[in-house]
Structure formats: C-alpha cells, structure tokens
Scaffold this active site. Structure first.
Site, short mmCIF file in Angstrom:
data_model
loop_
_atom_site.label_atom_id
_atom_site.label_comp_id
_atom_site.label_asym_id
_atom_site.label_seq_id
_atom_site.Cartn_x
_atom_site.Cartn_y
_atom_site.Cartn_z
N GLY A 55 0.83 -1.20 0.00
CA GLY A 55 0.00 0.00 0.00
C GLY A 55 0.86 1.24 0.00
CD GLN A 60 3.22 5.79 3.13
OE1 GLN A 60 2.27 5.27 2.56
NE2 GLN A 60 4.11 5.07 3.79
CB CYS A 103 5.02 2.08 7.97
SG CYS A 103 4.60 3.68 7.26
CG LEU A 104 6.38 1.09 1.90
CD1 LEU A 104 5.88 1.38 0.49
CD2 LEU A 104 7.42 -0.02 1.88
CG HIS A 145 -0.93 1.14 7.40
ND1 HIS A 145 0.00 0.60 8.28
CD2 HIS A 145 -0.22 2.00 6.61
CE1 HIS A 145 1.19 1.13 8.05
NE2 HIS A 145 1.10 1.98 7.02
CD GLU A 146 -1.39 2.55 2.88
OE1 GLU A 146 -0.95 3.70 2.91
OE2 GLU A 146 -0.68 1.53 3.04
CG HIS A 149 0.07 6.70 5.88
ND1 HIS A 149 1.16 7.20 6.54
CD2 HIS A 149 0.36 5.39 5.61
CE1 HIS A 149 2.08 6.25 6.68
NE2 HIS A 149 1.62 5.14 6.12
O1 K1U Z 1 1.62 2.43 3.90
C1 K1U Z 1 2.69 1.86 3.88
O2 K1U Z 1 3.65 2.30 4.47
C2 K1U Z 1 2.83 0.55 3.13
C3 K1U Z 1 2.74 -0.67 4.03
C4 K1U Z 1 1.30 -1.12 4.07
C5 K1U Z 1 0.92 -2.10 5.15
C6 K1U Z 1 1.64 -3.25 5.39
C7 K1U Z 1 1.24 -4.13 6.36
C8 K1U Z 1 0.11 -3.89 7.08
C9 K1U Z 1 -0.59 -2.75 6.84
C10 K1U Z 1 -0.20 -1.86 5.87
C11 K1U Z 1 3.65 -1.74 3.45
O3 K1U Z 1 3.44 -2.20 2.38
S1 K1U Z 1 4.98 -2.26 4.41
C12 K1U Z 1 5.73 -3.54 3.42
C13 K1U Z 1 4.96 -4.83 3.45
O4 K1U Z 1 4.12 -5.02 4.30
C14 K1U Z 1 5.22 -5.85 2.41
C15 K1U Z 1 6.24 -5.72 1.51
C16 K1U Z 1 6.45 -6.69 0.55
C17 K1U Z 1 5.65 -7.79 0.49
C18 K1U Z 1 4.63 -7.94 1.41
C19 K1U Z 1 4.41 -6.97 2.35
ZN ZN Z 2 2.56 3.28 6.22
#
Ligand code: K1U
Ligand code: ZN
Length: 180
Positions: A55, A60, A103-104, A145-146, A149
């Site tokens: 996401g 971000q 979270c990225l 989560h988004e 944000h």
């Molecule tokens: O919003 C963000 O920072 C993105 C975040 C979204 C998220 C992940 C997990 C739970 C809720 C919301 C991410 O994508 S973090 C990276 C991640 O979870 C992932 C990366 C590669 C493959 C699978 C998952």
């Molecule tokens: Zn995030």
C-alpha cells in the site's frame, strides 16, 4: 524533432521517512481527477511496487492529497492494483484482528496492531465513479493503515508510548547522522 509522447513515463518518487513532519499533515480532498492526479497515481504504483509494499498513501511521497494505492494480491506475478480516492470508512466490524504491520515510511520496523477485522469503504475510482466495497483480511488492515496516513496518523500511534518513543528516537538519530 521528437514529437511529444502521449504516454508519459512513470517515476519512482522518493519516500518521506520518519520523523519528517510531513507525515503528520492531514491530506486534502482530491476534487476533480486531473491529469496531475492520474500521473500521481501512476507514480505511486511505480513507487509502491519498487519498494516493495502492499500500500501507499500520497503523503508518503510528499503530496497532501487523499489518494491511496493498494495491491494485496498473493499470487506470484499477478497484480491487482486498486486506487482509492477520497476514501472513507463507513462501517467497521466489532470483531478485531491483529496484524504485524510495517510502513514504507518507517523502514524495517514491524509491530502488532489491532484493528477491526472487516470494513466497508466508500471512495472514488480513477474515473471519479463512487464505489463502495467490503474488505477483510490484509486488504482491510491495509485500507485502515492508509486512511490513517491521510489523517496524519502512523501505525506506531497504535502501539505503546514506550515502543513509539523508542522507534522515533532511533529514526531521529539516523536522520541527524544522514544530514551530517
Ligand atoms: O503504507 C505503507 O507504508 C505501506 C505498508 C502497508 C501495510 C503493510 C502491512 C500492514 C498494513 C499496511 C507496506 O506495504 S509495508 C511492506 C509490506 O508489508 C510488504 C512488503 C512486501 C511484500 C509484502 C508486504
Ligand atoms: Zn505506512
């Protein structure tokens, strides 16, 4: 002379990282879906897939607009890109679910967060058409989560103050080191 191409290249935009105050901004409604919004959405997918993440919220990449991209597809090599413009949660289940969130904008930090297991979300798609979906599992967690944000809320706001202060301190130190 080269003619202007009707297809513009997508760009991986730099991610805003904790403790940048931009992440605490409340994003603005999108209004009409302009070519700039379409470019933003394309760039957000490029940035999200590159990271990689499931996401991304526009804030971000430093844009305070209520735009979210998500792809929670589990199948290898199969993409299910979803765009949520001006999303709003209109219903949440009483049942909760705990997920180890990342979270990225807070790279390589994960923590368990409890949220409603299912949600109904109203939003506009990229054509500006009103949609409503019911989501469960990772999609429900990711949408919440988004949307957090878009309201300047981070997943670390859902964990203990002790853990939150610790992670903020770690990222603040790293940002100072990088700036030196
Ligand atoms: O919003 C963000 O920072 C993105 C975040 C979204 C998220 C992940 C997990 C739970 C809720 C919301 C991410 O994508 S973090 C990276 C991640 O979870 C992932 C990366 C590669 C493959 C699978 C998952
Ligand atoms: Zn995030």
């Amino acid at each position: 002379m080269a003619l202007p191409s009707p297809v513009s290249a997508m760009t991986i935009r730099p991610l805003v990282i904790l403790p940048d105050a931009v992440l605490r901004r409340v994003s603005d409604p999108v209004g009409p879906i302009t070519p700039e919004i379409r470019t933003l959405v394309a760039d957000m997918f490029e940035t999200m897939y590159d990271a990689p993440g499931v996401g991304l919220a526009a804030i971000q990449v430093g844009v305070a607009k209520r735009v979210v991209t998500i792809d929670t597809s589990k199948e290898e090599g199969v993409r299910e890109p979803r765009v949520f413009i001006d999303p709003e949660v209109v219903w949440t289940s009483d049942e909760k679910r705990v997920y180890d969130e990342g979270c990225l904008s807070i790279p390589e930090y994960y923590a368990e967060v409890e949220r409603p297991d299912r949600v109904r979300v109203k939003f506009r798609d990229i054509e500006g058409t009103e949609q409503e979906i019911e989501a469960d599992g990772l999609l429900a967690t990711c949408i919440q989560h988004e949307i957090d944000h878009l309201n300047g809320v981070l997943f670390i706001d859902h964990i203990s103050k002790l853990k939150r202060d610790r992670v903020i301190k770690r990222f603040t130190k790293a940002a100072k080191r990088d700036a030196a």
